[in-house]
Write a protein that holds these residues in place. Structure first.
Motif, PDB file in Angstrom:
ATOM      1  N   GLU A   1     -10.808  -7.017   4.478  1.00 43.77           N
ATOM      2  CA  GLU A   1      -9.683  -6.085   4.375  1.00 43.77           C
ATOM      3  C   GLU A   1      -8.673  -6.266   5.508  1.00 43.77           C
ATOM      4  O   GLU A   1      -7.466  -6.210   5.276  1.00 43.77           O
ATOM      5  CB  GLU A   1     -10.221  -4.648   4.374  1.00 43.77           C
ATOM      6  N   GLY A   2      -9.135  -6.490   6.709  1.00 40.53           N
ATOM      7  CA  GLY A   2      -8.219  -6.644   7.830  1.00 40.53           C
ATOM      8  C   GLY A   2      -7.737  -8.058   8.054  1.00 40.53           C
ATOM      9  O   GLY A   2      -7.066  -8.323   9.050  1.00 40.53           O
ATOM     10  N   GLY A   3      -8.072  -8.966   7.173  1.00 44.26           N
ATOM     11  CA  GLY A   3      -7.694 -10.360   7.341  1.00 44.26           C
ATOM     12  C   GLY A   3      -8.758 -11.141   8.080  1.00 44.26           C
ATOM     13  O   GLY A   3      -9.395 -12.028   7.523  1.00 44.26           O
ATOM     14  N   VAL A   4      -8.972 -10.812   9.349  1.00 48.58           N
ATOM     15  CA  VAL A   4      -9.973 -11.487  10.184  1.00 48.58           C
ATOM     16  C   VAL A   4     -10.816 -10.421  10.869  1.00 48.58           C
ATOM     17  O   VAL A   4     -10.272  -9.534  11.541  1.00 48.58           O
ATOM     18  CB  VAL A   4      -9.307 -12.401  11.240  1.00 48.58           C
ATOM     19  N   PRO A   5     -12.143 -10.467  10.728  1.00 46.07           N
ATOM     20  CA  PRO A   5     -12.986  -9.459  11.383  1.00 46.07           C
ATOM     21  C   PRO A   5     -13.211  -9.791  12.856  1.00 46.07           C
ATOM     22  O   PRO A   5     -13.024 -10.935  13.300  1.00 46.07           O
ATOM     23  CB  PRO A   5     -14.296  -9.552  10.592  1.00 46.07           C
ATOM     24  N   THR A   6     -13.599  -8.800  13.604  1.00 49.15           N
ATOM     25  CA  THR A   6     -14.030  -9.042  14.974  1.00 49.15           C
ATOM     26  C   THR A   6     -15.429  -9.659  14.959  1.00 49.15           C
ATOM     27  O   THR A   6     -16.090  -9.721  13.916  1.00 49.15           O
ATOM     28  CB  THR A   6     -14.036  -7.734  15.773  1.00 49.15           C
TER      29      THR A   6
ATOM     30  N   PHE B   1     -14.218 -14.002   2.385  1.00 50.88           N
ATOM     31  CA  PHE B   1     -13.247 -14.899   3.003  1.00 50.88           C
ATOM     32  C   PHE B   1     -12.459 -14.139   4.067  1.00 50.88           C
ATOM     33  O   PHE B   1     -12.167 -12.941   3.907  1.00 50.88           O
ATOM     34  CB  PHE B   1     -12.269 -15.449   1.963  1.00 50.88           C
ATOM     35  N   MET B   2     -12.120 -14.834   5.141  1.00 56.68           N
ATOM     36  CA  MET B   2     -11.159 -14.307   6.097  1.00 56.68           C
ATOM     37  C   MET B   2      -9.817 -14.995   5.863  1.00 56.68           C
ATOM     38  O   MET B   2      -9.768 -16.182   5.501  1.00 56.68           O
ATOM     39  CB  MET B   2     -11.630 -14.534   7.536  1.00 56.68           C
ATOM     40  N   ASP B   3      -8.748 -14.267   6.035  1.00 55.09           N
ATOM     41  CA  ASP B   3      -7.398 -14.803   5.844  1.00 55.09           C
ATOM     42  C   ASP B   3      -6.716 -14.844   7.200  1.00 55.09           C
ATOM     43  O   ASP B   3      -6.238 -13.821   7.709  1.00 55.09           O
ATOM     44  CB  ASP B   3      -6.614 -13.931   4.862  1.00 55.09           C
TER      45      ASP B   3
ATOM     46  N   LYS C   1      -4.173  -8.063  10.189  1.00 55.26           N
ATOM     47  CA  LYS C   1      -3.612  -6.736  10.479  1.00 55.26           C
ATOM     48  C   LYS C   1      -3.809  -6.353  11.945  1.00 55.26           C
ATOM     49  O   LYS C   1      -2.916  -5.778  12.564  1.00 55.26           O
ATOM     50  CB  LYS C   1      -4.262  -5.694   9.565  1.00 55.26           C
ATOM     51  N   ASN C   2      -4.988  -6.645  12.483  1.00 56.27           N
ATOM     52  CA  ASN C   2      -5.267  -6.332  13.886  1.00 56.27           C
ATOM     53  C   ASN C   2      -5.073  -7.579  14.740  1.00 56.27           C
ATOM     54  O   ASN C   2      -6.000  -8.067  15.389  1.00 56.27           O
ATOM     55  CB  ASN C   2      -6.679  -5.778  14.047  1.00 56.27           C
ATOM     56  N   ALA C   3      -3.866  -8.131  14.695  1.00 60.44           N
ATOM     57  CA  ALA C   3      -3.572  -9.379  15.400  1.00 60.44           C
ATOM     58  C   ALA C   3      -3.627  -9.150  16.909  1.00 60.44           C
ATOM     59  O   ALA C   3      -3.419  -8.043  17.403  1.00 60.44           O
ATOM     60  CB  ALA C   3      -2.193  -9.897  14.995  1.00 60.44           C
TER      61      ALA C   3
END
Length: 804
Positions: free
Chosen positions: A235-240, A397-399, A404-406
């Motif tokens: 959802e956030g693009g890339v997870p921590t 998948f990560m995008d 979002k949390n860049a």
């Protein structure tokens, strides 16, 4: 007289008749008949009475011809490979020689090795044919010109002994043609690869006047609904790193037994068989369980369970016919059924306790109605009957292009001119050498708005090792709880090691890490331009141009994160002379007067000086790197791909190291590589150069105080396999150490992962999946074919999707 005739006369006088006859028959078969002109030649050759021919002799001759048409010296008349095989001179069962009333036919062996005289096979055949052709008692007055012998109606088919004109088909021929027709129908029913080829250019397409401009433009709407619903993007693009370590991801394919781990594969196979049997048992008894749970009498339930044990083996065998051939299949099914029943019984007890708790709560709560109680009971019953279990996990998948949390850095939130997100900088396609196939996938995609990386169980394992060892995702962690992790990533070629490292780099930067990413170790260990001794540190050597490149990359990617960190003067004196420090300070402050120099210098200024001056680049870079490894303000991570290239044969030579310039300089004696090589602390017994721990810093002291070192080997570079194997073994030997090296293996794609990769290829528009509108992804046979030809590796799978 026949016996007294010399053999050479016997052979010379009778052989031409037979050979001429065979030549005529062969020519007739090749030309399809119409050789009636040969009848006069045959008639003149054979000396007989024209008025003494009878009809039964014609039939006997036709029967003899039938044998010769079926076999020429024992060679089968059936050119089809499905015809039964035998010796070249063997007689088949369908020849019926005994029933024809004619002597045994001549074979090639008989002609060459037959005995002389009456017992000669040639003589026997000639007598049989003479009885058919020459008969002095022909009362019919037929004009025997040989035309009946070569008549197309009888020649080559044989005659019936009863004189019927209707020719019946040979039973062997009928069986053969029936078998051919059956096989043809079976082949026509097969579909999929190698049976149906849809890439045939029709005549209409050849005659069409379509040009390149007439081809349909790709749009995201061309993706099927199934692909859009199946692919799951974070959802956030890339997870921590913390979120990545907690994701529910499917397991990869087990290690191949031919790769040196047969026991591990055997364990996986047994577990897989038990899982399939358990699923088949659960599906087979689901309806019976519903009836058993509705029974009130305990004896009725026991009788129903006993009856279930009687029929469960046949039910499961119907669902799993291949596993049904196992020698202990019955015992395996019974044990599996017992486990399933125990599981259901445990769920019933748990559901009963939940119902009791709900009733107690309902008694206290007067607002709870009877309808709500009944709904709660039904829900608990459904939980008990849900024997199939929960849904299997699917890949996520990560995008990296839509985060979002860049991070705070404005540079990392953008992409370069090639469309590669700066979040994984400096990963890019080198102008001469690539770094894996992941970037190539993005370049070939039609959808330029997304850049996806599949998060797999190996990626999750790497993130878990980092999080568990460093506590980097807890803002309230104390300095004593901060630590460091060492991870070595292994795997076969094309399985996705580069993609896993790129995902870790993106996730670490989103988590607030300062990341030094070295994606092209093979280039760094060979193309350093020139090497020079380090005057300040004896025994070490500098690569000024590579160090200058490192300074520029770190300043570009994390300049905003390190602009408030400073390097102490003691740290700078460790790598720079006093004169070099003065030059650095002068360049950093852009002031000629030393009295106005500001000390200590910030790290961004040091990197700026190092990126502009090759003579100062090595000292500036090492000063910054040492400062980052000894600070605890922000976690610091080093990610090095193609790490096994550093242990291959060296490419840097200098006479200060070897006067004859024959021995290459080990890379752990080159200043810019030494920090992270000492931190990993791997010294294999077999290597291409003299890498040893003699002059190395102990790994416990060389490691950073807060962060991690992640290195991956490469199977696509020209490195001896023994070097890579020895490096992996040295890492496994340190797995139980106090400061362990965690080895994570990236395995091949599982069936679920292959299916979702193909879904993603269709959504992003890669290769032939760009316009096929679900023809590939919705066809299980095509998906299985692609999985088979790719072997579960990402590189081969993408290649298979590019070529029809």
């Amino acid at each position: 007289a026949e016996l007294q005739r010399p053999y050479h006369l016997h052979y010379c006088q009778e052989t031409p008749i037979i050979m001429l006859r065979h030549c005529v028959q062969s020519a007739r078969r090749q030309q399809g008949g119409g050789l009636r002109w040969c009848s006069s030649l045959t008639s003149s050759t054979v000396d007989h009475n024209n008025d003494s021919r009878q009809s039964h002799h014609q039939k006997a001759a036709a029967a003899a011809h039938h044998q010769f048409t079926k076999r020429h010296f024992g060679i089968s008349r059936h050119p089809d490979p499905l015809a039964k095989h035998g010796s070249i001179n063997a007689v088949d069962d369908d020849d019926d020689i005994a029933d024809s009333g004619v002597a045994a036919r001549v074979t090639a062996d008989d002609l060459e090795y037959g005995e002389i005289g009456e017992a000669n096979a040639m003589s026997l055949q000639m007598k049989a044919m003479s009885s058919a052709w020459q008969d002095d008692n022909n009362d019919n007055g037929d004009d025997d010109d040989g035309s009946d012998l070569f008549d197309s109606s009888d020649f080559g088919r044989g005659g019936d002994d009863d004189g019927d004109d209707d020719m019946e088909e040979d039973p062997a021929d009928a069986e053969f043609h029936a078998r051919q027709q059956q096989i043809k129908e079976e082949l026509d029913q097969r579909t999929g690869r190698l049976w149906t080829d849809e890439w045939i250019i029709s005549e209409e397409e050849w005659l069409s006047n379509k040009t390149w401009d007439d081809i349909e433009e790709w749009t995201p709407k061309l993706a099927t609904r199934k692909s859009l619903e199946s692919v799951k993007v974070f959802e956030g693009g890339v997870p921590t790193l913390q979120q990545l370590s907690e994701l529910d991801l499917p397991p990869s394919l087990s290690v191949h037994p031919g790769h040196g781990s047969p026991k591990q594969y055997a364990t996986h196979r047994k577990k897989h068989i038990k899982s399939r049997l358990k699923m088949a048992i659960q599906l087979s008894i689901h309806d019976d369980l519903q009836k058993i749970l509705q029974m009130e009498s305990w004896s009725d339930k026991q009788e129903a369970v006993d009856a279930l044990f009687e029929v469960i083996e046949e039910r499961v065998r119907e669902r799993e016919p291949v596993l049904g051939k196992q020698p202990e299949f019955g015992a395996m099914v019974e044990n599996g059924l017992e486990q399933v029943l125990r599981m259901v019984q445990g769920r019933m007890r748990g559901a009963a306790s939940k119902v009791d708790d709900a009733s107690d709560d309902a008694a206290e709560d007067s607002d709870n109605t009877d309808g709500e109680k009944a709904a709660a009971n039904e829900d608990s019953k459904d939980d008990v009957l849900n024997v199939v279990g929960e849904e299997t996990a699917v890949p996520v998948f990560m995008d990296v292009a839509n985060v979002k949390n860049a991070p705070n850095s404005a540079f990392l939130a953008k992409s370069n001119d090639s469309g590669i997100p700066n979040l994984i900088f400096p990963l890019n396609v080198h102008h001469r050498e690539g770094v894996g196939r992941m970037v190539e996938e993005w370049e070939l995609a039609a959808n330029k708005e997304t850049r996806r990386i599949m998060m797999r169980d190996a990626t999750k394992a790497i993130a878990s090792k980092i999080v568990d060892a460093t506590n980097c995702c807890d803002s309230s962690v104390s300095d004593s709880e901060k630590g460091a992790a060492r991870v070595l990533v292994t795997g076969k070629r094309g399985v996705g090691k580069t993609a896993a490292l790129a995902g870790i780099v993106a996730s670490a930067r989103v988590s607030g890490h300062i990341v030094v990413y070295l994606p092209d170790g093979d280039r760094l260990r060979r193309h350093g331009f020139y090497i020079e001794p380090c005057n300040h540190r004896k025994g070490l050597y500098n690569l000024p141009m590579i160090a200058q490149e490192f300074c520029e990359q770190l300043l570009t990617s994390h300049g905003d994160d390190i602009n408030k960190m400073t390097a102490s003067e003691e740290t700078m004196k460790e790598f720079l002379t006093n004169d070099q420090i003065k030059k650095v300070v002068k360049k950093a402050n852009e002031n000629e007067e030393e009295s106005e120099v500001e000390m200590p210098l910030t790290l961004d200024k040091l990197l700026n000086v190092g990126s502009e001056s090759s003579s100062l680049s090595s000292g500036c870079y090492l000063s910054v790197l040492t400062t980052l490894m000894n600070q605890t303000e922000k976690p610091f991570t080093i990610v090095a791909d193609e790490f096994n290239c550093y242990y291959d044969h060296g490419h840097y030579f200098h006479m200060d190291y070897d006067e004859d310039v024959k021995k290459a300089i080990p890379l752990n004696k080159i200043s810019i590589f030494k920090p992270f090589m000492d931190a990993m602390g791997l010294y294999p017994t077999i290597a291409g150069n003299d890498i040893s721990c003699d002059d190395a810093v102990d790994s416990s002291q060389a490691m950073m105080k807060w962060g991690s070192v992640v290195a991956a080997v490469s199977e696509s570079k020209a490195v001896r396999r023994t070097f890579t194997k020895s490096l992996t073994e040295s890492a496994n030997a340190l797995a139980e150490n106090e400061n362990p090296v965690n080895v994570v293996e990236v395995r091949r794609f599982s069936n679920v992962e292959v299916q979702h990769i193909l879904y993603n290829f269709e959504i992003t528009g890669i290769g032939r999946l760009r316009f096929d509108r679900g023809t590939t992804t919705l066809n299980p046979e095509e998906v299985e074919y692609l999985r088979m030809v790719s072997g579960g590796t990402g590189q081969h799978l993408m290649d298979a999707c590019m070529i029809p």
